[in-house]
Design a protein around this motif. Structure first.
Motif, mmCIF file in Angstrom:
data_model
loop_
_atom_site.group_PDB
_atom_site.id
_atom_site.type_symbol
_atom_site.label_atom_id
_atom_site.label_comp_id
_atom_site.label_asym_id
_atom_site.label_seq_id
_atom_site.Cartn_x
_atom_site.Cartn_y
_atom_site.Cartn_z
ATOM 1 N N PRO A 1 39.395 -18.065 79.847
ATOM 2 C CA PRO A 1 39.504 -17.428 78.529
ATOM 3 C C PRO A 1 40.628 -16.394 78.501
ATOM 4 C CG PRO A 1 37.220 -17.503 79.269
ATOM 5 C CD PRO A 1 38.062 -17.890 80.442
ATOM 6 N N ALA A 2 41.138 -16.137 77.325
ATOM 7 C CA ALA A 2 42.214 -15.159 77.158
ATOM 8 C C ALA A 2 41.835 -13.828 77.794
ATOM 9 C CB ALA A 2 42.518 -14.966 75.680
ATOM 10 N N GLY A 3 42.756 -13.286 78.582
ATOM 11 C CA GLY A 3 42.555 -11.985 79.203
ATOM 12 C C GLY A 3 41.796 -11.991 80.506
ATOM 13 N N SER A 4 41.280 -13.146 80.916
ATOM 14 C CA SER A 4 40.454 -13.184 82.126
ATOM 15 C C SER A 4 41.176 -13.783 83.329
ATOM 16 C CB SER A 4 39.170 -13.981 81.870
ATOM 17 O OG SER A 4 39.470 -15.343 81.615
ATOM 18 N N GLY A 5 42.416 -14.208 83.143
ATOM 19 C CA GLY A 5 43.196 -14.755 84.249
ATOM 20 C C GLY A 5 44.529 -14.039 84.357
ATOM 21 N N ARG A 6 45.462 -14.658 85.041
ATOM 22 C CA ARG A 6 46.796 -14.089 85.204
ATOM 23 C C ARG A 6 47.847 -15.172 84.956
ATOM 24 N NH1 ARG A 6 44.081 -10.334 84.917
ATOM 25 N NH2 ARG A 6 43.985 -8.452 86.228
ATOM 26 N N LEU A 7 49.036 -14.717 84.538
ATOM 27 C CA LEU A 7 50.158 -15.621 84.324
ATOM 28 C C LEU A 7 51.069 -15.606 85.538
ATOM 29 C CD1 LEU A 7 51.215 -14.861 80.639
ATOM 30 C CD2 LEU A 7 50.034 -16.890 81.484
ATOM 31 N N THR A 8 51.391 -16.776 86.049
ATOM 32 C CA THR A 8 52.358 -16.901 87.127
ATOM 33 C C THR A 8 53.471 -17.827 86.656
ATOM 34 O OG1 THR A 8 51.275 -18.816 88.139
ATOM 35 C CG2 THR A 8 50.530 -16.637 88.846
ATOM 36 N N GLY A 9 54.474 -18.015 87.500
ATOM 37 C CA GLY A 9 55.545 -18.943 87.170
ATOM 38 C C GLY A 9 56.806 -18.245 86.724
ATOM 39 N N ALA A 10 57.912 -18.969 86.802
ATOM 40 C CA ALA A 10 59.225 -18.432 86.485
ATOM 41 C C ALA A 10 59.480 -18.456 84.982
ATOM 42 C CB ALA A 10 60.293 -19.236 87.225
ATOM 43 N N PHE A 11 60.654 -17.934 84.574
ATOM 44 C CA PHE A 11 61.034 -17.884 83.170
ATOM 45 C C PHE A 11 60.876 -19.259 82.519
ATOM 46 C CE2 PHE A 11 64.098 -14.737 85.096
ATOM 47 C CZ PHE A 11 63.417 -13.613 84.671
ATOM 48 N N GLY A 12 60.202 -19.300 81.384
ATOM 49 C CA GLY A 12 60.089 -20.532 80.632
ATOM 50 C C GLY A 12 59.084 -21.522 81.172
ATOM 51 N N SER A 13 58.389 -21.184 82.263
ATOM 52 C CA SER A 13 57.413 -22.124 82.836
ATOM 53 C C SER A 13 56.182 -21.377 83.342
ATOM 54 C CB SER A 13 58.046 -22.933 83.970
ATOM 55 O OG SER A 13 58.531 -22.076 84.988
ATOM 56 N N ARG A 14 55.682 -20.449 82.544
ATOM 57 C CA ARG A 14 54.501 -19.693 82.923
ATOM 58 C C ARG A 14 53.274 -20.598 82.955
ATOM 59 N NH1 ARG A 14 57.603 -15.873 84.696
ATOM 60 N NH2 ARG A 14 58.058 -14.101 83.348
ATOM 61 N N GLN A 15 52.350 -20.294 83.853
ATOM 62 C CA GLN A 15 51.088 -21.012 83.907
ATOM 63 C C GLN A 15 49.964 -20.040 84.215
ATOM 64 O OE1 GLN A 15 51.885 -23.944 86.907
ATOM 65 N NE2 GLN A 15 51.616 -22.515 88.604
ATOM 66 N N VAL A 16 48.751 -20.427 83.858
ATOM 67 C CA VAL A 16 47.580 -19.569 84.010
ATOM 68 C C VAL A 16 46.867 -19.902 85.316
ATOM 69 C CG1 VAL A 16 45.355 -18.906 82.996
ATOM 70 C CG2 VAL A 16 47.301 -19.454 81.512
ATOM 71 N N VAL A 17 46.380 -18.859 85.996
ATOM 72 C CA VAL A 17 45.479 -19.059 87.132
ATOM 73 C C VAL A 17 44.259 -18.177 86.930
ATOM 74 C CG1 VAL A 17 47.251 -19.721 88.807
ATOM 75 C CG2 VAL A 17 46.667 -17.308 88.521
ATOM 76 N N CYS A 18 43.111 -18.645 87.411
ATOM 77 C CA CYS A 18 41.904 -17.827 87.358
ATOM 78 C C CYS A 18 41.993 -16.742 88.426
ATOM 79 C CB CYS A 18 40.665 -18.690 87.558
ATOM 80 S SG CYS A 18 40.523 -19.426 89.205
ATOM 81 N N LEU A 19 41.126 -15.742 88.333
ATOM 82 C CA LEU A 19 41.200 -14.620 89.263
ATOM 83 C C LEU A 19 40.957 -15.045 90.705
ATOM 84 C CD1 LEU A 19 39.450 -11.749 87.264
ATOM 85 C CD2 LEU A 19 41.893 -12.254 87.503
ATOM 86 N N ALA A 20 40.208 -16.126 90.898
ATOM 87 C CA ALA A 20 39.958 -16.600 92.261
ATOM 88 C C ALA A 20 41.215 -17.146 92.919
ATOM 89 C CB ALA A 20 38.869 -17.675 92.254
ATOM 90 N N PRO B 1 47.915 -10.458 82.408
ATOM 91 C CA PRO B 1 46.781 -11.276 81.964
ATOM 92 C C PRO B 1 47.256 -12.337 80.975
ATOM 93 C CG PRO B 1 46.278 -8.924 81.824
ATOM 94 C CD PRO B 1 47.749 -9.035 82.084
ATOM 95 N N ASN B 2 46.541 -13.439 80.925
ATOM 96 C CA ASN B 2 46.885 -14.496 79.973
ATOM 97 C C ASN B 2 46.467 -14.081 78.567
ATOM 98 O OD1 ASN B 2 44.236 -14.805 81.225
ATOM 99 N ND2 ASN B 2 43.955 -16.592 79.888
ATOM 100 N N ALA B 3 47.366 -14.260 77.611
ATOM 101 C CA ALA B 3 47.090 -13.858 76.227
ATOM 102 C C ALA B 3 46.261 -14.898 75.478
ATOM 103 C CB ALA B 3 48.402 -13.609 75.488
ATOM 104 N N TYR B 4 46.228 -16.128 75.986
ATOM 105 C CA TYR B 4 45.532 -17.204 75.287
ATOM 106 C C TYR B 4 44.598 -17.940 76.249
ATOM 107 C CZ TYR B 4 49.406 -16.362 72.096
ATOM 108 O OH TYR B 4 50.315 -15.763 71.268
ATOM 109 N N ASP B 5 43.624 -18.639 75.674
ATOM 110 C CA ASP B 5 42.750 -19.483 76.494
ATOM 111 C C ASP B 5 43.590 -20.533 77.217
ATOM 112 O OD1 ASP B 5 40.653 -18.083 75.409
ATOM 113 O OD2 ASP B 5 40.082 -19.653 73.983
ATOM 114 N N GLY B 6 43.150 -20.885 78.417
ATOM 115 C CA GLY B 6 43.864 -21.918 79.161
ATOM 116 C C GLY B 6 43.003 -22.459 80.279
#
Length: 277
Positions: free
Chosen positions: A18-37, A3-8
């Motif tokens: 919002p923090a905790g409502s999505g997921r983090l994807t991406g490789a080392f050093g380039s994480r990005q947030v996506v919504c559950l959809a 889950p994402n630790a911060y809003d994004g």
């Protein structure tokens, strides 16, 4: 995916996450947030045959810490290919740090009276050798940790090493990276279970983790024809290459961030790299 630790904002649709409502994807050093959809999902199972339909063994340890060269095994699960499972506790002869006990729940009191390390390690090494002799695939999630620890324990107690060169290791962590190149973010066993639809009953219990790791390996093979149809020997070869490429990716980030680099040849057995600290 964690889950994402911060809003994004979702990297796919730009909706607020919002923090905790999505997921983090991406490789080392380039994480990005996506919504559950827009969280990536595993492909459907195929109809192909392959190693994932063969009887597979599985191994997992709970330990005193995170250093496979110095820490000790305190519990183990050896799941045989035909249901002949062996689980046990180990008295490591050293203190179990509170941080480790907080993870797996094992303390000095729990381990009092359990077999000593020499006895347990001897039995584990002999079991691993029987798999190498029989050509049975051994599933180990993050094999570079568990198998390196087993090698270190064998060296510590003067136990005959298994013939590592003949062992057919299936490491779902490495195979998953080879498929996705790290683009799905963190891949702990629990996260991999969620992605591949595997239920894990009690994380950080050696038997439960070994069961889950084997099921994740089977799901990977069943859902990805490109790895499921190869021989176990070919899969071992591919995993060595993928681990090296994963280490290259990590090391590029680690050098920028001042983190410790990894040995690109350290699978399925890690080696210390003091010159690269």
């Amino acid at each position: 995916m964690k889950p994402n630790a911060y809003d994004g904002w979702c990297a796919t649709c730009a909706v607020a996450v919002p923090a905790g409502s999505g997921r983090l994807t991406g490789a080392f050093g380039s994480r990005q947030v996506v919504c559950l959809a827009h969280v990536p999902v595993a492909p459907e199972r195929g109809q192909h045959d392959g190693w994932f339909r063969l009887p597979l063994a599985s191994l997992d340890f709970e330990t005193t810490g995170v250093d496979p060269h110095a820490d000790r095994v305190v519990s183990y699960a050896l799941l045989g290919p035909h249901g002949e499972d062996v689980v046990g506790l180990v008295d490591p002869g050293v203190e179990v740090p509170a941080a480790a006990s907080a993870v797996h729940g094992l303390t000095a009191d729990t381990l009092r009276g359990a077999p000593a390390s020499y006895e347990a390690v001897s039995a584990i090494a002999e079991w691993v050798q029987t798999l190498a002799d029989a050509g049975v695939g051994l599933v180990v999630y993050n094999a570079a940790y568990d198998l390196t620890m087993l090698r270190a324990e064998c060296e510590r107690w003067g136990v005959l090493q298994p013939d590592w060169s003949r062992l057919l290791v299936v490491d779902p962590l490495v195979v998953d990276w080879g498929l996705h190149r790290g683009t799905l973010g963190s891949r702990t066993l629990g996260i991999a279970c969620e992605y591949y639809g595997v239920r894990i009953a009690d994380a950080h219990d050696a038997r439960c983790d070994a069961v889950a790791a084997r099921e994740v390996a089977v799901e990977i093979g069943a859902r990805h024809r490109e790895v499921g149809e190869v021989t176990l020997e070919a899969l071992v070869h591919h995993q060595r290459g993928w681990f090296g490429e994963r280490a290259d990716d990590w090391n590029a980030y680690a050098r920028r961030a001042g983190r410790r680099v990894e040995d690109r040849a350290g699978w399925p057995l890690a080696v210390p790299l003091p010159q690269l600290v």
